[in-house]
Write an enzyme that holds these catalytic residues in place. Structure first.
Site, PDB file in Angstrom:
ATOM      1  NE  ARG A  21      -3.718   0.431  10.692  1.00 16.08           N
ATOM      2  CZ  ARG A  21      -2.845  -0.545  10.400  1.00 16.08           C
ATOM      3  NH1 ARG A  21      -2.973  -1.208   9.251  1.00 16.08           N
ATOM      4  NH2 ARG A  21      -1.858  -0.840  11.210  1.00 16.08           N
ATOM      5  CE  LYS A  70      -1.817   3.850  11.016  1.00 11.63           C
ATOM      6  NZ  LYS A  70      -1.666   4.223  12.435  1.00 11.63           N
ATOM      7  CG  HIS A  88      -9.050   2.198  15.896  1.00  4.41           C
ATOM      8  ND1 HIS A  88      -8.310   1.978  14.758  1.00  4.41           N
ATOM      9  CD2 HIS A  88      -8.195   2.006  16.927  1.00  4.41           C
ATOM     10  CE1 HIS A  88      -7.069   1.671  15.080  1.00  4.41           C
ATOM     11  NE2 HIS A  88      -6.971   1.683  16.387  1.00  4.41           N
ATOM     12  NE  ARG A 145      -6.296  -1.703  13.858  1.00  3.23           N
ATOM     13  CZ  ARG A 145      -5.493  -2.401  13.043  1.00  3.23           C
ATOM     14  NH1 ARG A 145      -6.020  -3.173  12.124  1.00  3.23           N
ATOM     15  NH2 ARG A 145      -4.182  -2.317  13.147  1.00  3.23           N
TER      16      ARG A 145
END
Length: 318
Positions: A155, A179, A255, A258
């Protein structure tokens, strides 16, 4: 004067910080969403929990949907959902602590807007990675950023938080806190390690942040250089800049890299559970967004391994 709603909001935020061990960024977001709700409630003449009704919340949802910034921007459906999620979480905590409040199960989340996942195939990844001019230190930094994003699936918040002493170049790995404050291992590819090492060797400073910004005031920094750490927004801008320079047919973000990392893994035979661990997803359901890869593979597996009793037989008449 601090009212009941504001006091209980403070208690809840401290709970998130201490008991739930959420990141400062997550706590800050909850504070923003709940502060907006409390301010709106007070403006409606509501400053106590027992005054919050389902009808009041419905009016707040209408308010969010019609909200506009001074520049005329509205709130995306996903942003509206984050506001409601914060309220539900707060109410769940209140119920758990025996406060008389509207039951959180009565608060429905808004339906999300369907979004298409943007990711790059290997040809376009190579085009993107080749865009930075590596004759300069900034170009080396940008190439290292792009290489690390694609090689690790980090991230962007995890990327900019990296410090030099985290990275083991001998083992080509390091750990991050993602997270939910969950620690996970990250593995570098040979290519990403080469560019990252090349960039760090070029640096003349001894600052801790792996990725720094460049300004005329660098010489004035005498601490560990944390104030020079690159921001998430800066990384987003540089990815967008090189995507435009590469003339990619789709808009790509950090992202999106990702997503490209996960897609590449699945295309090469990785299982969803493995990808879940590498991405740091709490639930396998989150990883299942990559059905654009798994569905064709499942069909191939079905065709290859399922016993078709009708092989070489005519189909029955209907």
């Amino acid at each position: 004067m601090t009212n009941e709603l504001q006091l209980l909001t403070i208690d809840f935020l401290e709970h998130l910080e201490i008991e739930k061990n959420l990141s400062p960024l997550t706590v800050r977001n909850y504070r923003h969403y709940l502060q907006r709700f409390c301010d709106w409630c007070v403006a409606q003449g509501c400053s106590k929990l027992n005054q919050i009704s389902a009808d009041l919340l419905r009016k707040y949802r209408v308010y969010l949907n019609r909200f506009t910034t001074p520049s005329g921007d509205t709130l995306a459906k996903s942003t509206q959902a984050y506001h409601v999620i914060a309220i539900r979480s707060w109410f769940k905590w209140l119920v758990k602590n025996d406060y008389q409040v509207l039951h959180p199960e009565k608060i429905d989340l808004p339906k999300g807007e369907p979004t298409s996942m943007q990711f790059l195939n290997l040809e376009n990844v190579e085009r993107l990675l080749s865009q930075p001019l590596v004759s300069s230190e900034i170009g080396l930094r940008d190439r290292a950023i792009l290489e690390v994003l694609f090689a690790t699936g980090l991230r962007v918040s995890e990327l900019v938080s990296l410090d030099r002493d985290q990275i083991d170049f001998d083992r080509l790995e390091f750990s991050v806190i993602g997270k939910g404050r969950k620690v996970r291992m990250i593995f570098l590819s040979d290519q990403a390690a080469i560019w990252l090492s090349r960039y760090l060797r070029q640096r003349k400073d001894h600052w801790q942040p792996v990725f720094i910004r460049y300004s005329r005031h660098r010489a004035e920094i005498t601490d560990d250089g944390n104030s020079m750490r690159l921001t998430t927004r800066s990384v987003q801008r540089l990815v967008e800049k090189y995507a435009r320079r590469a003339r990619l047919s789709i808009k790509i973000t950090p992202h999106g890299l990702r997503h490209s990392f996960a897609t590449d893994l699945l295309n090469n035979g990785a299982g969803l559970r493995d990808v879940q661990e590498l991405l740091g997803h709490k639930s396998i359901a989150t990883t299942q967004i990559y059905t654009h890869v798994t569905h064709p593979k499942l069909k191939q597996v079905h065709q290859e391994y399922h016993s078709d009793l009708r092989t070489n037989k005519s189909l029955p008449k209907t």
